[in-house]
Motif scaffolding. Structure first.
Motif, short mmCIF file in Angstrom:
data_model
loop_
_atom_site.label_atom_id
_atom_site.label_comp_id
_atom_site.label_asym_id
_atom_site.label_seq_id
_atom_site.Cartn_x
_atom_site.Cartn_y
_atom_site.Cartn_z
N PHE A 160 0.86 -1.18 0.00
CA PHE A 160 0.00 0.00 0.00
C PHE A 160 0.89 1.23 0.00
O PHE A 160 2.00 1.21 0.54
CB PHE A 160 -0.90 -0.02 1.25
CG PHE A 160 -1.92 1.08 1.32
CD1 PHE A 160 -2.72 1.39 0.23
CD2 PHE A 160 -2.08 1.81 2.49
CE1 PHE A 160 -3.67 2.39 0.30
CE2 PHE A 160 -3.03 2.82 2.58
CZ PHE A 160 -3.83 3.10 1.48
N THR A 161 0.38 2.31 -0.61
CA THR A 161 1.17 3.54 -0.65
C THR A 161 1.01 4.39 0.60
O THR A 161 1.78 5.34 0.81
CB THR A 161 0.77 4.39 -1.86
OG1 THR A 161 -0.61 4.78 -1.72
CG2 THR A 161 0.98 3.63 -3.16
N VAL B 274 -1.71 6.23 1.05
CA VAL B 274 -2.55 7.37 0.68
C VAL B 274 -3.76 7.44 1.61
O VAL B 274 -4.29 6.42 2.04
CB VAL B 274 -3.00 7.26 -0.79
CG1 VAL B 274 -3.98 6.12 -1.01
CG2 VAL B 274 -3.57 8.58 -1.28
N GLN C 267 -6.43 12.65 0.61
CA GLN C 267 -5.50 12.88 -0.49
C GLN C 267 -6.03 12.36 -1.83
O GLN C 267 -5.84 12.99 -2.87
CB GLN C 267 -4.16 12.21 -0.18
CG GLN C 267 -3.39 12.85 0.96
CD GLN C 267 -2.21 12.00 1.40
OE1 GLN C 267 -2.25 10.77 1.32
NE2 GLN C 267 -1.16 12.65 1.91
N LEU C 268 -6.70 11.21 -1.78
CA LEU C 268 -7.12 10.58 -3.03
C LEU C 268 -8.46 11.10 -3.53
O LEU C 268 -8.70 11.11 -4.75
CB LEU C 268 -7.19 9.06 -2.84
CG LEU C 268 -7.35 8.22 -4.10
CD1 LEU C 268 -6.27 8.53 -5.13
CD2 LEU C 268 -7.33 6.74 -3.75
N ARG D 88 -2.29 3.08 -8.87
CA ARG D 88 -1.12 3.60 -8.15
C ARG D 88 -1.25 3.39 -6.64
O ARG D 88 -0.27 3.09 -5.95
CB ARG D 88 -0.97 5.09 -8.44
CG ARG D 88 0.21 5.76 -7.74
CD ARG D 88 0.17 7.27 -7.94
NE ARG D 88 -1.04 7.84 -7.36
CZ ARG D 88 -1.47 9.09 -7.59
NH1 ARG D 88 -0.80 9.87 -8.42
NH2 ARG D 88 -2.56 9.54 -7.00
N ASP D 89 -2.49 3.52 -6.12
CA ASP D 89 -2.71 3.43 -4.67
C ASP D 89 -3.53 2.20 -4.27
O ASP D 89 -4.07 2.16 -3.17
CB ASP D 89 -3.44 4.70 -4.20
CG ASP D 89 -2.62 5.95 -4.44
OD1 ASP D 89 -1.49 6.02 -3.91
OD2 ASP D 89 -3.09 6.84 -5.16
N GLY E 263 3.57 2.58 4.19
CA GLY E 263 3.54 1.60 3.12
C GLY E 263 4.40 0.38 3.39
O GLY E 263 4.71 -0.38 2.47
#
Length: 500
Positions: A38-39, A41, A45-46, A75-76, A446
């Motif tokens: 996981f990033t 995020v 933010q998303l 990406r996330d 992450g």
């Protein structure tokens, strides 16, 4: 007319091949490059990225849409295939099942009636028979694929309710409707205090009394339902004139992976004439285990069983089923519509699966399991599940020997419930905060994704191991990170305790 170029048919087969190839190539590159589960995020933010997409202005190009998809999703994404994803009952999926997803999405069969699915109906029925044989339910068994364990549990309790009402109301001089109204408030469901929340939710959906679900105490060392406590409650219900419509045993609780003592529960259900349902949504992988099938001994005596192939059979969501010992009880979910499944079809032995289901339109989820069995075979699936159960036992030994942690129970399956052990004198609330902080810090960085739960009023952490690629080194590394975050939180908020 340009919109028709997007329809999948014989005229667009080449475009379908091109676009799907482009998509699978992108996902394959992402899979190969993922470095963390996981990033980190946040929703804050998303959300602006997703909300900024103008859905009324199409991009008109697959490549451009996939490029945008990278920003809003890929990406996330949370990657369950990463060895340090250790949170929930989400499994990495086997490739044959993903192949099945590609086929079923393109053909788009609906498994409600024969004239919408043809061979798909027969394949699903064969897989139900295969699963029933693995359980040992006998020649009269049947079932249906569902959307997941919650729906399977709901379906089973619906059948149990109707059977209880039919039996208890038989011969009532006031008639069926009056008997139903009289008996319904007295119905009870007995289940472990750590069983799945869908049991309580199902009871509410089914119109049972607010106190219909009675939690039965568990053994604190194993977190398994206590037969002595179940016996006392069955006797109390009998004295109080309450009708126990079902006893729900769990073969793999969500938090602890504990398997209730199925043979003893089955014996009690037989003695008291009560429906026995086994929620094996998690533990169903033992049905194909080359070494641990014995842990499900007694499941063959159940009246109904929930299985979730999308947990311990490594299938993509969704893939689940409910099985029953006596196919006749499935008639409680049968309704005939003149436009869809008129009664004459049943009379002519047309196999419409909607006759058994509480859903109408259903995906051909059975295809994924079919291809998995035909390409890999059941032993290979069982070996994957055995791997994660083995790893959990190794992880338990690691935790049990580590003074930084305390562990709730020795695992039967692949779940580890533990917590960072603070210094003596640490306020309980601060210890809880330190454990929760560690979980959140891991995800934000992450580095790993783990879960949390509450045990006896205190916050604990949880590893759910469903990835055979997760090594003992991964577990050890995540434990070190967890301890570090917890200790830094304690040092910042109560330095005098930590130094004591």
């Amino acid at each position: 007319m340009r919109s028709r170029s997007h329809l999948l048919n014989s005229a667009t087969a080449e475009r379908y091949h091109r676009d799907v190839t482009l998509t699978t190539s992108l996902v394959a590159r992402k899979l190969a490059a993922v470095e963390s589960p996981f990033t980190g995020v946040t929703p804050q933010q998303l959300a602006p990225v997703v909300d900024g997409v103008d859905l009324d202005k199409p991009l008109g190009d697959t490549a451009a849409a996939l490029e945008e998809l990278e920003q809003v999703y890929l990406r996330d994404a949370v990657w369950f295939h990463h060895p340090r994803y250790l949170a929930h009952l989400n499994c990495p999926v086997v490739i044959p099942a993903v192949v099945g997803e590609a086929v079923m999405a393109a053909v788009n069969s609906s498994l409600d009636t024969w004239d919408q699915s043809a061979g798909g109906t027969l394949m699903e029925r064969r897989l139900i028979d295969w699963t029933a044989e693995r359980i040992g339910l006998g020649p009269a068994a049947d079932g249906i694929f569902t959307s997941g364990g919650s729906q399977s549990n709901l379906h089973a309790l619906l059948l149990a309710r109707e059977e209880a009402l039919r039996t208890a109301g038989a011969g009532d001089p006031a008639g069926p409707a009056a008997a139903r109204a009289r008996i319904l408030p007295t119905l009870r469901v007995l289940t472990s205090e750590v069983s799945h929340f869908s049991i309580e939710k199902s009871a509410r959906i089914l119109g049972l009394a607010p106190d219909a679900v009675v939690p039965i105490p568990v053994d604190t060392a194993t977190r398994r339902l206590r037969p002595d406590a179940l016996t006392r409650e069955l006797e109390r219900c009998a004295r109080a004139g309450e009708t126990v419509m079902a006893v729900v045993a769990t073969a793999g609780t969500t938090d602890f992976g504990s398997i209730d003592p199925l043979p003893r529960i089955a014996a009690l259900c037989e003695r008291y004439g009560t429906w026995m349902h086994v929620d094996a949504a998690y533990g169903c992988g033992l049905l194909v285990s080359p070494t641990r099938r014995r842990l499900l001994a007694g499941i063959e005596r159940a009246d109904s069983v929930t299985v979730d192939y999308h947990k311990s059979f490594f299938q993509p969501v969704s893939s689940s089923a409910v099985l029953v010992r006596d196919r006749a009880v499935l008639a409680h979910a049968t309704y005939h519509a003149d436009y869809l499944n008129p009664e004459r079809m049943a009379e002519n032995a047309i196999p419409n699966q909607v006759d058994k289901s509480i859903q109408t339109t259903r995906r051909f989820d059975a295809l994924k399991l079919w291809l998995t069995l035909r390409i890999m075979g059941p032993d290979a699936i069982g070996e994957l599940f055995d791997d994660v159960v083995d790893r959990a036992l190794q992880g338990w030994r690691l935790l049990d020997a580590d003074p930084r942690f305390e562990v709730a129970t020795r695992p039967q399956l692949s779940t580890l419930v533990f917590r960072h052990r603070p210094a003596p004198g640490t306020p309980p609330g601060l210890a809880d905060d330190a454990n929760l902080h560690a979980r959140e810090a891991l995800a934000a960085a992450g580095e790993a994704v783990i879960a949390s739960t509450v045990v006896d009023g205190r916050h604990w952490l949880k590893f759910t191991l469903l990835n055979p690629a997760t090594s003992l080194d991964d577990i050890s590394a995540v434990l070190d990170l967890t301890a570090g975050y917890a200790e830094r939180h304690l040092a910042a908020h109560a330095p005098e305790v930590l130094g004591a």
